[in-house]
Write a protein that holds these residues in place. Structure first.
Motif, PDB file in Angstrom:
ATOM      1  N   VAL A  16       8.732   0.516  -1.141  1.00  0.00           N
ATOM      2  CA  VAL A  16       8.032  -0.588  -0.490  1.00  0.00           C
ATOM      3  C   VAL A  16       6.561  -0.469  -0.844  1.00  0.00           C
ATOM      4  O   VAL A  16       5.992   0.623  -0.745  1.00  0.00           O
ATOM      5  CB  VAL A  16       8.187  -0.475   1.053  1.00  0.00           C
ATOM      6  N   ALA A  17       5.942  -1.564  -1.257  1.00  0.00           N
ATOM      7  CA  ALA A  17       4.506  -1.534  -1.540  1.00  0.00           C
ATOM      8  C   ALA A  17       3.752  -2.255  -0.430  1.00  0.00           C
ATOM      9  O   ALA A  17       4.074  -3.397  -0.091  1.00  0.00           O
ATOM     10  CB  ALA A  17       4.204  -2.177  -2.882  1.00  0.00           C
ATOM     11  N   GLN A  18       2.776  -1.546   0.138  1.00  0.00           N
ATOM     12  CA  GLN A  18       1.940  -2.128   1.195  1.00  0.00           C
ATOM     13  C   GLN A  18       0.493  -2.125   0.730  1.00  0.00           C
ATOM     14  O   GLN A  18      -0.012  -1.106   0.238  1.00  0.00           O
ATOM     15  CB  GLN A  18       2.078  -1.307   2.486  1.00  0.00           C
ATOM     16  N   ALA A  45       1.239   1.812  -9.852  1.00  0.00           N
ATOM     17  CA  ALA A  45       2.621   1.710  -9.389  1.00  0.00           C
ATOM     18  C   ALA A  45       3.570   1.421 -10.536  1.00  0.00           C
ATOM     19  O   ALA A  45       3.376   0.477 -11.298  1.00  0.00           O
ATOM     20  CB  ALA A  45       2.739   0.623  -8.327  1.00  0.00           C
ATOM     21  N   HIS A  46       4.590   2.263 -10.639  1.00  0.00           N
ATOM     22  CA  HIS A  46       5.682   2.068 -11.590  1.00  0.00           C
ATOM     23  C   HIS A  46       6.985   1.921 -10.808  1.00  0.00           C
ATOM     24  O   HIS A  46       7.171   2.555  -9.762  1.00  0.00           O
ATOM     25  CB  HIS A  46       5.807   3.271 -12.531  1.00  0.00           C
ATOM     26  N   TYR A  47       7.873   1.104 -11.360  1.00  0.00           N
ATOM     27  CA  TYR A  47       9.185   0.897 -10.774  1.00  0.00           C
ATOM     28  C   TYR A  47      10.204   0.935 -11.911  1.00  0.00           C
ATOM     29  O   TYR A  47       9.844   1.095 -13.075  1.00  0.00           O
ATOM     30  CB  TYR A  47       9.253  -0.462 -10.062  1.00  0.00           C
ATOM     31  N   LYS A  58       4.078  -2.124 -12.806  1.00  0.00           N
ATOM     32  CA  LYS A  58       3.760  -3.369 -12.112  1.00  0.00           C
ATOM     33  C   LYS A  58       2.433  -3.920 -12.644  1.00  0.00           C
ATOM     34  O   LYS A  58       1.434  -3.196 -12.685  1.00  0.00           O
ATOM     35  CB  LYS A  58       3.661  -3.111 -10.609  1.00  0.00           C
ATOM     36  N   GLY A  59       2.470  -5.190 -13.069  1.00  0.00           N
ATOM     37  CA  GLY A  59       1.241  -5.827 -13.547  1.00  0.00           C
ATOM     38  C   GLY A  59       1.005  -5.667 -15.040  1.00  0.00           C
ATOM     39  O   GLY A  59      -0.006  -6.154 -15.543  1.00  0.00           O
ATOM     40  N   ALA A  60       1.932  -4.997 -15.743  1.00  0.00           N
ATOM     41  CA  ALA A  60       1.746  -4.796 -17.193  1.00  0.00           C
ATOM     42  C   ALA A  60       1.616  -6.138 -17.911  1.00  0.00           C
ATOM     43  O   ALA A  60       0.846  -6.278 -18.859  1.00  0.00           O
ATOM     44  CB  ALA A  60       2.905  -3.982 -17.763  1.00  0.00           C
ATOM     45  N   THR A  61       2.374  -7.142 -17.451  1.00  0.00           N
ATOM     46  CA  THR A  61       2.306  -8.476 -18.060  1.00  0.00           C
ATOM     47  C   THR A  61       1.246  -9.347 -17.389  1.00  0.00           C
ATOM     48  O   THR A  61       0.419  -9.960 -18.054  1.00  0.00           O
ATOM     49  CB  THR A  61       3.678  -9.199 -17.936  1.00  0.00           C
ATOM     50  N   SER A  62       1.281  -9.375 -16.066  1.00  0.00           N
ATOM     51  CA  SER A  62       0.427 -10.306 -15.317  1.00  0.00           C
ATOM     52  C   SER A  62      -0.996  -9.798 -15.115  1.00  0.00           C
ATOM     53  O   SER A  62      -1.899 -10.575 -14.814  1.00  0.00           O
ATOM     54  CB  SER A  62       1.045 -10.562 -13.935  1.00  0.00           C
ATOM     55  N   GLY A  63      -1.190  -8.501 -15.272  1.00  0.00           N
ATOM     56  CA  GLY A  63      -2.499  -7.924 -14.961  1.00  0.00           C
ATOM     57  C   GLY A  63      -2.657  -7.597 -13.477  1.00  0.00           C
ATOM     58  O   GLY A  63      -3.638  -6.972 -13.078  1.00  0.00           O
ATOM     59  N   ASN A  64      -1.677  -8.012 -12.673  1.00  0.00           N
ATOM     60  CA  ASN A  64      -1.742  -7.754 -11.238  1.00  0.00           C
ATOM     61  C   ASN A  64      -1.231  -6.358 -10.910  1.00  0.00           C
ATOM     62  O   ASN A  64      -0.188  -6.192 -10.273  1.00  0.00           O
ATOM     63  CB  ASN A  64      -0.963  -8.822 -10.476  1.00  0.00           C
ATOM     64  N   VAL A  65      -1.980  -5.371 -11.343  1.00  0.00           N
ATOM     65  CA  VAL A  65      -1.568  -3.982 -11.159  1.00  0.00           C
ATOM     66  C   VAL A  65      -1.773  -3.536  -9.714  1.00  0.00           C
ATOM     67  O   VAL A  65      -2.503  -4.163  -8.944  1.00  0.00           O
ATOM     68  CB  VAL A  65      -2.332  -3.028 -12.111  1.00  0.00           C
ATOM     69  N   GLY A  89      -2.070 -11.237  -6.991  1.00  0.00           N
ATOM     70  CA  GLY A  89      -0.941 -11.324  -6.078  1.00  0.00           C
ATOM     71  C   GLY A  89       0.203 -10.477  -6.579  1.00  0.00           C
ATOM     72  O   GLY A  89       0.339 -10.250  -7.781  1.00  0.00           O
ATOM     73  N   ALA A  90       1.033 -10.001  -5.660  1.00  0.00           N
ATOM     74  CA  ALA A  90       2.138  -9.119  -6.047  1.00  0.00           C
ATOM     75  C   ALA A  90       3.335  -9.901  -6.578  1.00  0.00           C
ATOM     76  O   ALA A  90       4.113  -9.379  -7.371  1.00  0.00           O
ATOM     77  CB  ALA A  90       2.580  -8.278  -4.854  1.00  0.00           C
ATOM     78  N   CYS A  91       3.480 -11.147  -6.146  1.00  0.00           N
ATOM     79  CA  CYS A  91       4.731 -11.862  -6.416  1.00  0.00           C
ATOM     80  C   CYS A  91       4.648 -12.710  -7.686  1.00  0.00           C
ATOM     81  O   CYS A  91       3.638 -13.373  -7.934  1.00  0.00           O
ATOM     82  CB  CYS A  91       5.085 -12.739  -5.224  1.00  0.00           C
ATOM     83  N   HIS A  92       5.759 -12.715  -8.446  1.00  0.00           N
ATOM     84  CA  HIS A  92       5.804 -13.510  -9.682  1.00  0.00           C
ATOM     85  C   HIS A  92       5.733 -15.008  -9.406  1.00  0.00           C
ATOM     86  O   HIS A  92       5.535 -15.796 -10.321  1.00  0.00           O
ATOM     87  CB  HIS A  92       7.082 -13.171 -10.480  1.00  0.00           C
TER      88      HIS A  92
END
Lengths: 132, 132
Positions: A16-18, A45-47, A58-65, A89-92
């Motif tokens: 869970v990411a908070q 954060a890696h998943y 996380k964010g490798a594509t969007s930049g939203n790391v 933002g966290a969500c795609h």
């Protein structure tokens, strides 16, 4: 104290990411042993992507790391909590959090449940601009 | 808008509970269709116990119930967020949150990971007194 993480039959554990700044729970994803290690080593954060079947920063594509300030493990060691500083933002979908829909009603059967939802979350970026 | 919850192959979906007062993420458990419905109908958090293989009202034994103010569903509809008013502590160890251990170090192999942890959470009740 040493704690062995209790990965499931697929070798994954829910994470869970908070957001530490807003306190908002922004997403739930799954981590492999490598993802947990990379998160610790890089501070990002890696998943493990179950659909793409690969390690995923996380964010490798969007930049939203997600800059990870701390990782917590729960009492049974079968769930993780990433305390993060979320860029963008966290969500795609462009929302700050993936949990942007509030359940108003529930109809369950033995095997499933349909919910009536309303959008309550804020959209902070345009996914069409970020994911080209 | 209607959203079908995407239960996994075991018929469950992870549900994260966050205390609305403190903002703390207090636990992660799993919900069945019946658990989601009972949570909505009673306003008390219900889960499905994978070890006992039964519907479970959080706090039925300990008294540490969770009054659910809102349920959120994520973008893929495969995770839930319960926003709760937590009575007592959420964790069977007596801690306010199940995520009371902070990861200091990680050593991963292909199939597992060992973490070095320190306790950071607060113990708010004595489990020996609550679970007799």
């Amino acid at each position: 104290m040493d704690v062995d993480i209790a990965f499931d039959q697929d070798g994954l554990v829910p994470a869970v990411a908070q957001d530490v700044t807003t306190g908002e729970v922004v997403m739930l994803a799954y981590a492999s042993p490598e993802a947990v290690e990379q998160t610790h080593e890089t501070g990002l954060a890696h998943y493990y992507s179950r659909s793409r079947e690969e390690l995923w920063q996380k964010g490798a594509t969007s930049g939203n790391v997600q800059h990870v300030e701390e990782v917590r493990v729960d009492c049974d060691a079968d769930a993780l909590l990433y305390l993060v500083d979320q860029e963008g933002g966290a969500c795609h979908t462009g929302h700050e959090s993936c949990f942007y829909r509030s359940v108003e009603d529930v109809e369950a059967t033995e095997t499933g449940a349909t919910t009536e939802v309303t959008d309550v979350g804020e959209r902070v970026f345009d996914p069409d601009e970020v994911y080209e």
